[in-house]
Design a protein around this motif. Structure first.
Motif, PDB file in Angstrom:
ATOM      1  N   LYS A  49      13.094 -22.169  65.919  1.00 59.00           N
ATOM      2  CA  LYS A  49      11.731 -21.819  65.511  1.00 59.00           C
ATOM      3  C   LYS A  49      10.849 -21.605  66.739  1.00 59.00           C
ATOM      4  CE  LYS A  49       7.759 -23.546  62.929  1.00 59.00           C
ATOM      5  NZ  LYS A  49       7.208 -24.690  62.196  1.00 59.00           N
ATOM      6  N   ILE A  50      10.990 -22.476  67.720  1.00 61.38           N
ATOM      7  CA  ILE A  50      10.194 -22.373  68.947  1.00 61.38           C
ATOM      8  C   ILE A  50      10.557 -21.088  69.696  1.00 61.38           C
ATOM      9  CG2 ILE A  50       9.683 -23.444  71.181  1.00 61.38           C
ATOM     10  CD1 ILE A  50      10.323 -26.159  69.814  1.00 61.38           C
ATOM     11  N   ALA A  51      11.857 -20.804  69.803  1.00 62.09           N
ATOM     12  CA  ALA A  51      12.308 -19.594  70.495  1.00 62.09           C
ATOM     13  C   ALA A  51      11.719 -18.353  69.823  1.00 62.09           C
ATOM     14  CB  ALA A  51      13.833 -19.524  70.514  1.00 62.09           C
ATOM     15  N   LYS A  52      11.742 -18.327  68.495  1.00 64.96           N
ATOM     16  CA  LYS A  52      11.188 -17.188  67.766  1.00 64.96           C
ATOM     17  C   LYS A  52       9.685 -17.079  68.004  1.00 64.96           C
ATOM     18  CE  LYS A  52      11.175 -14.995  63.264  1.00 64.96           C
ATOM     19  NZ  LYS A  52      11.632 -15.041  61.887  1.00 64.96           N
ATOM     20  N   HIS A 111      15.925 -22.870  79.778  1.00 64.17           N
ATOM     21  CA  HIS A 111      14.694 -23.359  80.390  1.00 64.17           C
ATOM     22  C   HIS A 111      14.293 -24.738  79.875  1.00 64.17           C
ATOM     23  CE1 HIS A 111      13.790 -19.737  82.660  1.00 64.17           C
ATOM     24  NE2 HIS A 111      14.295 -19.072  81.641  1.00 64.17           N
ATOM     25  N   CYS A 112      14.836 -25.134  78.760  1.00 64.38           N
ATOM     26  CA  CYS A 112      14.540 -26.455  78.182  1.00 64.38           C
ATOM     27  C   CYS A 112      15.862 -27.155  77.836  1.00 64.38           C
ATOM     28  CB  CYS A 112      13.695 -26.328  76.925  1.00 64.38           C
ATOM     29  SG  CYS A 112      12.069 -25.609  77.197  1.00 64.38           S
ATOM     30  N   PRO A 113      16.668 -27.456  78.868  1.00 59.46           N
ATOM     31  CA  PRO A 113      17.957 -28.098  78.577  1.00 59.46           C
ATOM     32  C   PRO A 113      17.725 -29.419  77.858  1.00 59.46           C
ATOM     33  CG  PRO A 113      17.539 -27.974  80.964  1.00 59.46           C
ATOM     34  CD  PRO A 113      16.392 -27.329  80.279  1.00 59.46           C
ATOM     35  N   ALA A 121       4.956  -7.666  99.366  1.00 61.98           N
ATOM     36  CA  ALA A 121       3.698  -7.715 100.118  1.00 61.98           C
ATOM     37  C   ALA A 121       2.497  -7.814  99.179  1.00 61.98           C
ATOM     38  CB  ALA A 121       3.569  -6.482 101.010  1.00 61.98           C
ATOM     39  N   LYS A 122       2.650  -7.287  97.966  1.00 65.34           N
ATOM     40  CA  LYS A 122       1.570  -7.356  96.976  1.00 65.34           C
ATOM     41  C   LYS A 122       1.649  -8.626  96.136  1.00 65.34           C
ATOM     42  CE  LYS A 122       1.045  -2.369  96.533  1.00 65.34           C
ATOM     43  NZ  LYS A 122       1.161  -1.227  95.625  1.00 65.34           N
ATOM     44  N   GLY A 123       2.568  -9.518  96.498  1.00 62.99           N
ATOM     45  CA  GLY A 123       2.680 -10.785  95.786  1.00 62.99           C
ATOM     46  C   GLY A 123       3.707 -10.815  94.684  1.00 62.99           C
ATOM     47  N   GLY A 124       4.480  -9.751  94.524  1.00 63.51           N
ATOM     48  CA  GLY A 124       5.517  -9.717  93.491  1.00 63.51           C
ATOM     49  C   GLY A 124       6.767 -10.434  93.961  1.00 63.51           C
ATOM     50  N   SER A 125       7.711 -10.509  93.078  1.00 64.11           N
ATOM     51  CA  SER A 125       8.957 -11.197  93.413  1.00 64.11           C
ATOM     52  C   SER A 125       9.903 -10.295  94.194  1.00 64.11           C
ATOM     53  CB  SER A 125       9.656 -11.687  92.141  1.00 64.11           C
ATOM     54  OG  SER A 125      10.067 -10.581  91.361  1.00 64.11           O
ATOM     55  N   GLY A 126       9.643  -9.008  94.192  1.00 63.21           N
ATOM     56  CA  GLY A 126      10.487  -8.100  94.962  1.00 63.21           C
ATOM     57  C   GLY A 126      11.722  -7.647  94.227  1.00 63.21           C
ATOM     58  N   GLY A 127      11.688  -7.658  92.932  1.00 61.09           N
ATOM     59  CA  GLY A 127      12.813  -7.119  92.183  1.00 61.09           C
ATOM     60  C   GLY A 127      13.237  -8.013  91.044  1.00 61.09           C
ATOM     61  N   GLY A 128      14.029  -7.461  90.215  1.00 59.04           N
ATOM     62  CA  GLY A 128      14.538  -8.212  89.077  1.00 59.04           C
ATOM     63  C   GLY A 128      13.615  -8.136  87.879  1.00 59.04           C
ATOM     64  N   ARG A 129      14.089  -8.657  86.794  1.00 60.32           N
ATOM     65  CA  ARG A 129      13.314  -8.661  85.566  1.00 60.32           C
ATOM     66  C   ARG A 129      12.242  -9.730  85.619  1.00 60.32           C
ATOM     67  NH1 ARG A 129      17.700  -8.838  80.840  1.00 60.32           N
ATOM     68  NH2 ARG A 129      15.897  -9.803  79.874  1.00 60.32           N
ATOM     69  N   LYS A 130      11.184  -9.520  84.836  1.00 55.79           N
ATOM     70  CA  LYS A 130      10.158 -10.549  84.707  1.00 55.79           C
ATOM     71  C   LYS A 130      10.766 -11.700  83.914  1.00 55.79           C
ATOM     72  CE  LYS A 130       6.181  -7.535  84.881  1.00 55.79           C
ATOM     73  NZ  LYS A 130       4.973  -7.067  84.200  1.00 55.79           N
ATOM     74  N   LEU A 131      10.310 -12.895  84.229  1.00 50.76           N
ATOM     75  CA  LEU A 131      10.822 -14.069  83.531  1.00 50.76           C
ATOM     76  C   LEU A 131      10.389 -14.061  82.073  1.00 50.76           C
ATOM     77  CD1 LEU A 131      10.139 -16.863  86.173  1.00 50.76           C
ATOM     78  CD2 LEU A 131      12.318 -15.818  85.594  1.00 50.76           C
ATOM     79  N   ALA A 132      11.318 -14.325  81.183  1.00 51.77           N
ATOM     80  CA  ALA A 132      11.008 -14.394  79.760  1.00 51.77           C
ATOM     81  C   ALA A 132      10.246 -15.675  79.445  1.00 51.77           C
ATOM     82  CB  ALA A 132      12.285 -14.318  78.930  1.00 51.77           C
ATOM     83  N   MET A 133      10.595 -16.728  80.157  1.00 47.86           N
ATOM     84  CA  MET A 133       9.948 -18.023  79.946  1.00 47.86           C
ATOM     85  C   MET A 133       9.051 -18.326  81.144  1.00 47.86           C
ATOM     86  SD  MET A 133      10.798 -19.611  77.050  1.00 47.86           S
ATOM     87  CE  MET A 133      10.824 -21.382  77.248  1.00 47.86           C
ATOM     88  N   THR A 134       7.761 -18.045  80.969  1.00 45.62           N
ATOM     89  CA  THR A 134       6.791 -18.359  82.010  1.00 45.62           C
ATOM     90  C   THR A 134       6.552 -19.865  82.011  1.00 45.62           C
ATOM     91  OG1 THR A 134       4.940 -18.117  80.490  1.00 45.62           O
ATOM     92  CG2 THR A 134       5.657 -16.120  81.696  1.00 45.62           C
ATOM     93  N   GLU A 171       3.883 -21.370  81.413  1.00 41.49           N
ATOM     94  CA  GLU A 171       3.056 -21.679  80.237  1.00 41.49           C
ATOM     95  C   GLU A 171       3.912 -21.786  78.970  1.00 41.49           C
ATOM     96  OE1 GLU A 171       2.381 -18.956  82.304  1.00 41.49           O
ATOM     97  OE2 GLU A 171       0.849 -20.025  83.461  1.00 41.49           O
ATOM     98  N   LYS A 172       4.888 -20.856  78.830  1.00 42.87           N
ATOM     99  CA  LYS A 172       5.765 -20.896  77.656  1.00 42.87           C
ATOM    100  C   LYS A 172       6.643 -22.141  77.677  1.00 42.87           C
ATOM    101  CE  LYS A 172       6.278 -16.011  76.405  1.00 42.87           C
ATOM    102  NZ  LYS A 172       7.247 -14.912  76.230  1.00 42.87           N
ATOM    103  N   ILE A 173       7.109 -22.520  78.849  1.00 47.14           N
ATOM    104  CA  ILE A 173       7.941 -23.729  78.961  1.00 47.14           C
ATOM    105  C   ILE A 173       7.128 -24.944  78.559  1.00 47.14           C
ATOM    106  CG2 ILE A 173       9.189 -25.236  80.578  1.00 47.14           C
ATOM    107  CD1 ILE A 173       9.976 -22.640  82.115  1.00 47.14           C
ATOM    108  N   ASP A 174       5.885 -25.015  79.019  1.00 39.15           N
ATOM    109  CA  ASP A 174       5.009 -26.142  78.671  1.00 39.15           C
ATOM    110  C   ASP A 174       4.775 -26.190  77.165  1.00 39.15           C
ATOM    111  OD1 ASP A 174       3.286 -28.347  79.404  1.00 39.15           O
ATOM    112  OD2 ASP A 174       1.591 -27.021  78.873  1.00 39.15           O
ATOM    113  N   THR A 175       4.508 -25.025  76.558  1.00 41.89           N
ATOM    114  CA  THR A 175       4.309 -24.940  75.102  1.00 41.89           C
ATOM    115  C   THR A 175       5.574 -25.376  74.367  1.00 41.89           C
ATOM    116  OG1 THR A 175       2.729 -23.138  75.364  1.00 41.89           O
ATOM    117  CG2 THR A 175       3.748 -23.373  73.203  1.00 41.89           C
TER     118      THR A 175
END
Length: 188
Positions: free
Chosen positions: A164-167, A179-181, A132-145, A147-151
């Motif tokens: 190097k990119i992962a680090k 996330h970047c197959p 109701a507050k706009g969250g996903s309702g459970g689970g871990r936060k995504l490691a690759m947002t 923005e990170k995928i675009d970068t």
């Protein structure tokens, strides 16, 4: 005949205390396991259940030694009852050979089941509040947002290596590839 069953959760725990209590209670044969109560594959319990006969009593030191699931405990007790085998817990103070013991077992099982349902209801209500507050309702936060995928894609296009990119993005290489197959083909 009294048949004992003792269990500890890990190999470094000691069964001696339970075995002593079962022996003092008059158990002629005792089966043991060193395994989690949540595991369904417990050879000692399987052997005890195969060994015990109608008219016998399966004796445990404490109810949680037999299992973690109330449903599993109730099914086990029902199975024993159908085979005319009684069930006794030394520390919980019940014995299904007596009418009051059968009643106590069912009351304890009902209370535990109610508690499990209350936990489930609270969990569902909490997830609904988060959603109701706009969250996903459970689970871990995504490691690759996004923005990170675009970068990551821009860095790959510029010729940087996936490791190097992962680090740089503070994620594991496997997370990067998920996330970047095809990222290894893009980096040359």
């Amino acid at each position: 005949m009294l048949i004992g069953y003792a269990r500890v959760s890990t190999a470094d725990q000691d069964l001696a205390f339970q075995i002593d209590a079962l022996t003092k209670a008059g158990c002629e044969k005792i089966f043991t396991d060193k395994a989690s109560g949540a595991k369904s594959d417990r050879p000692g319990l399987a052997d005890a259940l195969q060994f015990v006969r109608g008219g016998d009593t399966l004796v445990i030191w404490k109810l949680d030694r037999l299992g973690r699931s109330i449903r599993g405990l109730i099914e086990l007790a029902a199975g024993l009852s159908a085979r005319k085998i009684d069930f006794r817990s030394l520390t919980d103070g019940f014995d299904t050979a007596t009418p009051s013991g059968r009643l106590l077992f069912h009351i304890l099982a009902s209370v535990a089941e109610m508690e499990r349902e209350l936990v489930r209801e609270r969990t569902i209500a909490g997830l609904a509040a988060v959603r109701a507050k706009g969250g996903s309702g459970g689970g871990r936060k995504l490691a690759m947002t996004p923005e990170k995928i675009d970068t990551a894609r821009k860095l790959l296009a510029a010729g940087d290596k996936p490791a190097k990119i992962a680090k740089l993005l503070n994620v594991g290489v496997s997370t990067f590839y998920r996330h970047c197959p095809g990222g290894h083909r893009l980096s040359g």
